[in-house]
Scaffold this active site. Structure first.
Site, PDB file in Angstrom:
ATOM      1  CD  GLU A   1      -3.018   0.890   2.291  1.00  0.00           C
ATOM      2  OE1 GLU A   1      -3.968   1.680   2.344  1.00  0.00           O
ATOM      3  OE2 GLU A   1      -2.877  -0.063   3.101  1.00  0.00           O
ATOM      4  CG  HIS A   2       0.698   3.464   2.950  1.00  0.00           C
ATOM      5  ND1 HIS A   2       1.156   2.680   3.984  1.00  0.00           N
ATOM      6  CD2 HIS A   2      -0.600   3.722   3.225  1.00  0.00           C
ATOM      7  CE1 HIS A   2       0.174   2.478   4.852  1.00  0.00           C
ATOM      8  NE2 HIS A   2      -0.895   3.088   4.414  1.00  0.00           N
TER       9      HIS A   2
ATOM     10  CB  ILE B   1       0.185   2.299  10.288  1.00  0.00           C
ATOM     11  CG1 ILE B   1      -0.655   1.269   9.529  1.00  0.00           C
ATOM     12  CG2 ILE B   1      -0.700   3.134  11.223  1.00  0.00           C
ATOM     13  CD1 ILE B   1      -1.746   1.871   8.665  1.00  0.00           C
TER      14      ILE B   1
ATOM     15  N   GLY C   1     -11.967   4.410  24.681  1.00  0.00           N
ATOM     16  CA  GLY C   1     -10.598   3.978  24.923  1.00  0.00           C
ATOM     17  C   GLY C   1      -9.683   5.154  25.189  1.00  0.00           C
ATOM     18  CB  SER C   2      -8.374   6.725  28.009  1.00  0.00           C
ATOM     19  OG  SER C   2      -7.961   5.824  29.019  1.00  0.00           O
TER      20      SER C   2
ATOM     21  CB  ILE D   1      -4.778   5.634  19.408  1.00  0.00           C
ATOM     22  CG1 ILE D   1      -3.525   5.011  18.792  1.00  0.00           C
ATOM     23  CG2 ILE D   1      -5.733   6.072  18.293  1.00  0.00           C
ATOM     24  CD1 ILE D   1      -3.791   3.716  18.026  1.00  0.00           C
TER      25      ILE D   1
ATOM     26  N   GLY E   1      -7.572  -0.326  20.914  1.00  0.00           N
ATOM     27  CA  GLY E   1      -6.388  -1.122  20.636  1.00  0.00           C
ATOM     28  C   GLY E   1      -6.278  -1.549  19.190  1.00  0.00           C
TER      29      GLY E   1
ATOM     30  CG  HIS F   1      19.557  27.467  35.716  1.00  0.00           C
ATOM     31  ND1 HIS F   1      18.371  27.104  36.300  1.00  0.00           N
ATOM     32  CD2 HIS F   1      19.653  28.824  35.850  1.00  0.00           C
ATOM     33  CE1 HIS F   1      17.774  28.182  36.789  1.00  0.00           C
ATOM     34  NE2 HIS F   1      18.542  29.236  36.530  1.00  0.00           N
TER      35      HIS F   1
END
Length: 481
Positions: free
Chosen positions: A36-37, A41, A195-196, A199, A286, A460
Site C-alpha cells: 500500500e504505502h 501506518i 478507549g483512553s 491513540i 487497541g 540552567h
C-alpha cells in the site's frame, strides 16, 4: 534481475524499512515488499501525521490565549480544518517519499504487492488489493511486482490495524478509527472517544483543543492504563480542567446510529446505563496484528493471542523466518519496531555481541496536552515485585523555565531500588516530557545509579532540571522544592 535475496522483508513500516536499510548496510542483498504505502501506518496514518495535527492544535491554543504571554491578537482566531488536515497529509506524503529515497539510496529492491509465505525461504507476491500510495519521490528503478521470490531469511513486519468490538464496528461515517479521525471533512460539535490509550487520548486532546465537546469512556480505573497511577491522575485533572468529560470503569455496551449522530449506551461500574449522544465516535480500543493470509499456519509459525511468537532476536520457531514490530506483540510502538529490526538483522548477519530486546527499557510517549512519558516500572509494579523502593517527585511549578514558558503544570517521578540505587522507573507529565524521557532511558541503559545522576550537571534554565531534582528528592536532597 534475479529474484533471489539474502533478506526479504514483508512490510515497509518503521520496523520493515529500518530492517531493509540495516541489512543493506551489512552487505546483504535485500528486498522489501509493500502492498500500500512505504513507511507504513506510523508515517502515513499514525505517529507523524498525528503530531502535525496536535501541533496545529497547540498553535491554535496559544493564539487563543495571547494575553498569557503579553501579546495582543486583533480579530477572531479560528482553526482552518481543511488546511490543518492538508498540512498533516502533506507531511505524511513527505515521510512516505523519504522512505522511497532511502530504499533507492541503499539499493533495496521494492516489490509492490501482497506477499505470502509459500515455504521456508520463499514468498509469492500477488497483485495488491489496496490502492498503492506511491511516494512523492520517484520510485526506485529497482521496483518489482508479482512473482516468486526466494531469500535465506524472511522477516515478517506486517504491522497491525485497529481492533473492532462486536456490534460497535467502525463504519467510517459515524464511528471512526484513527484513519477517519485523521482527516475529518467537517469538525464535529461533539465527540465520544472509546478507549483512553495513546491513540484515544491524543485524538481526544486534539479535538478538545479545537473546541469540540469531548467525552472519553475507559473500561479501566484510570486514563492511559499503562501509566503510573499518580501521573495518570494528574493528567486526568488537566484534561478535565480543559473541559473534557472522562468516564472511568465504564464501557460502551451498545450504540444506536442516527442520521448524523451516534448514541452510546455506557454501562458504569454500578451497572447503571448513561446514554451519550455525539456527532461522531472514535473507536480506540487497541489494535490487532496483521497475521492473516500470509502463510503462517501452513508453515507452522507459532502465534499467541494473535501475535507471532519470537525470541529476543526476532526469530520464530521456523528457521529462516523472523518477525518484528507490532505483528510480534506489544508494546505496539514504532521505536520498539525499529530497534527490534536492527537486532534481528544484525543477528542474521552474524555480528558479535548482539543484545536481545529488553522491553523493560522501552520508553512510552503520549502526545496529548499535557504530554505523558515513562520508562520502566511504575510504583505499583515495583511494589508488586517486592522491591524496597525510594520514590522522588519534583513539580514543574518549582522549575524556573517551566514557569517562564507558562507551562508550570507537570511532575517528574522517579523510582529507585533502595538497596542498590538502581533506577527502576521514571514517569513524567507536562510540557515536552516526550523529549525529556530519553535522559532517563539512557541512564537506565547505562545502569546509572542515583549517585551518578546526582553528580550530573544539568543546564540552567531548562525543564530538564526537574529530572535531577526528582532524583535528589528520592533521597531527601531536593534543592528547589
Amino acid at each position: 534481475m534475479s529474484n533471489a535475496y539474502d533478506v526479504i522483508i514483508i512490510g515497509s513500516g518503521p520496523g520493515g524499512y529500518i530492517a531493509a536499510i540495516r541489512a543493506a548496510q551489512l552487505g546483504l542483498k535485500t528486498a522489501i515488499v509493500e502492498r500500500e504505502h512505504l513507511a507504513g501506518i506510523c508515517s502515513n496514518w499514525g505517529c507523524i501525521p498525528t503530531k502535525a495535527l496536535l501541533r496545529s492544535a497547540e498553535i491554535y491554543h496559544y493564539a487563543k490565549h495571547p494575553g498569557d504571554y503579553g501579546v495582543k491578537i486583533e480579530g477572531t482566531v479560528t482553526p482552518d480544518l481543511k488546511a490543518i488536515v492538508a498540512r498533516s497529509r502533506g507531511i505524511a506524503a513527505r515521510m512516505n517519499g523519504g522512505v522511497g529515497f532511502l530504499m533507492k539510496k541503499n539499493k533495496v529492491d521494492v516489490i509492490w504487492g501482497e506477499a505470502k509465505l509459500s515455504k521456508p525461504g520463499e514468498i509469492v507476491v500477488s497483485k495488491t488489493t489496496k490502492a498503492i500510495q506511491q511516494p512523492q519521490a520517484p520510485l526506485p528503478k529497482n521496483t518489482l511486482g508479482e512473482g516468486t521470490y526466494t531469500a535465506k531469511h524472511i522477516i515478517v513486519a506486517t504491522g497491525a490495524r485497529p481492533r473492532a468490538l462486536p456490534g460497535i464496528e467502525p463504519d467510517g461515517k459515524l464511528i471512526w478509527t484513527y484513519f477517519e479521525a485523521m482527516k475529518p471533512e467537517e469538525m464535529p460539535k461533539s465527540l465520544l472517544v472509546m478507549g483512553s490509550g495513546a491513540i484515544g487520548i491524543e485524538f481526544a486532546s486534539f479535538y478538545r483543543t479545537l473546541g469540540v465537546e469531548v467525552t472519553v469512556v475507559e473500561v479501566m480505573s484510570q486514563v492511559m492504563p499503562v501509566e503510573d497511577a499518580e501521573i495518570s491522575a494528574l493528567a486526568k485533572k488537566q484534561f478535565e480542567k480543559q473541559g473534557m468529560k472522562i468516564l472511568l470503569e465504564a464501557k460502551v455496551a451498545k450504540v444506536e446510529k442516527g442520521a448524523n449522530s451516534v448514541t452510546a449506551h455506557v454501562e458504569k461500574k454500578d451497572g447503571s446505563i448513561e446514554k451519550i449522544t455525539a456527532d461522531r465516535m472514535i473507536s480506540a480500543v487497541g489494535v490487532q496484528a496483521n497475521v492473516e493470509n500470509i502463510g503462517l499456519e501452513a508453515l507452522g509459525v507459532k502465534t499467541d493471542r494473535g501475535f507471532i511468537q519470537i525470541d529476543g532476536y526476532g526469530r520464530t520457531n521456523v528457521a529462516g523466518i523472523y518477525a518484528i514490530g507490532d505483528v510480534a506483540g506489544p508494546p505496539m510502538l514504532a521505536h520498539k519496531a525499529e530497534h527490534e529490526a536492527v537486532i534481528c538483522v544484525e543477528k542474521i548477519a552474524g555480528l558479535p555481541n548482539v543484545h536481545p530486546m529488553d522491553k523493560a527499557k522501552i520508553p512510552g510517549c503520549t502526545y496529548c496536552h499535557p504530554q505523558v512519558a515513562s520508562v520502566g516500572l511504575t510504583e505499583a509494579k515495583a511494589k508488586a515485585e517486592g522491591r524496597d523502593i525510594r520514590v522522588g517527585r519534583f513539580p514543574f511549578v518549582a522549575n524556573g523555565k517551566a514557569i517562564a514558558l507558562g507551562e508550570d503544570q507537570g511532575l517528574v517521578k522517579t523510582i529507585f531500588d533502595k538497596k542498590t540505587g538502581e533506577l527502576l522507573g521514571a514517569h513524567l507529565v507536562g510540557a515536552e516530557v516526550t523529549e525529556l524521557i530519553q535522559g532517563f532511558v539512557v541512564a537506565m541503559n547505562l545502569e546509572t545509579t542515583e549517585e551518578e545522576l546526582m553528580h550530573t550537571i544539568f543546564p540552567h534554565p531548562t525543564i530538564s532540571e526537574t529530572l535531577k531534582e526528582s532524583v535528589l528528592d528520592a533521597y531527601g536532597r531536593a534543592l528547589n522544592a
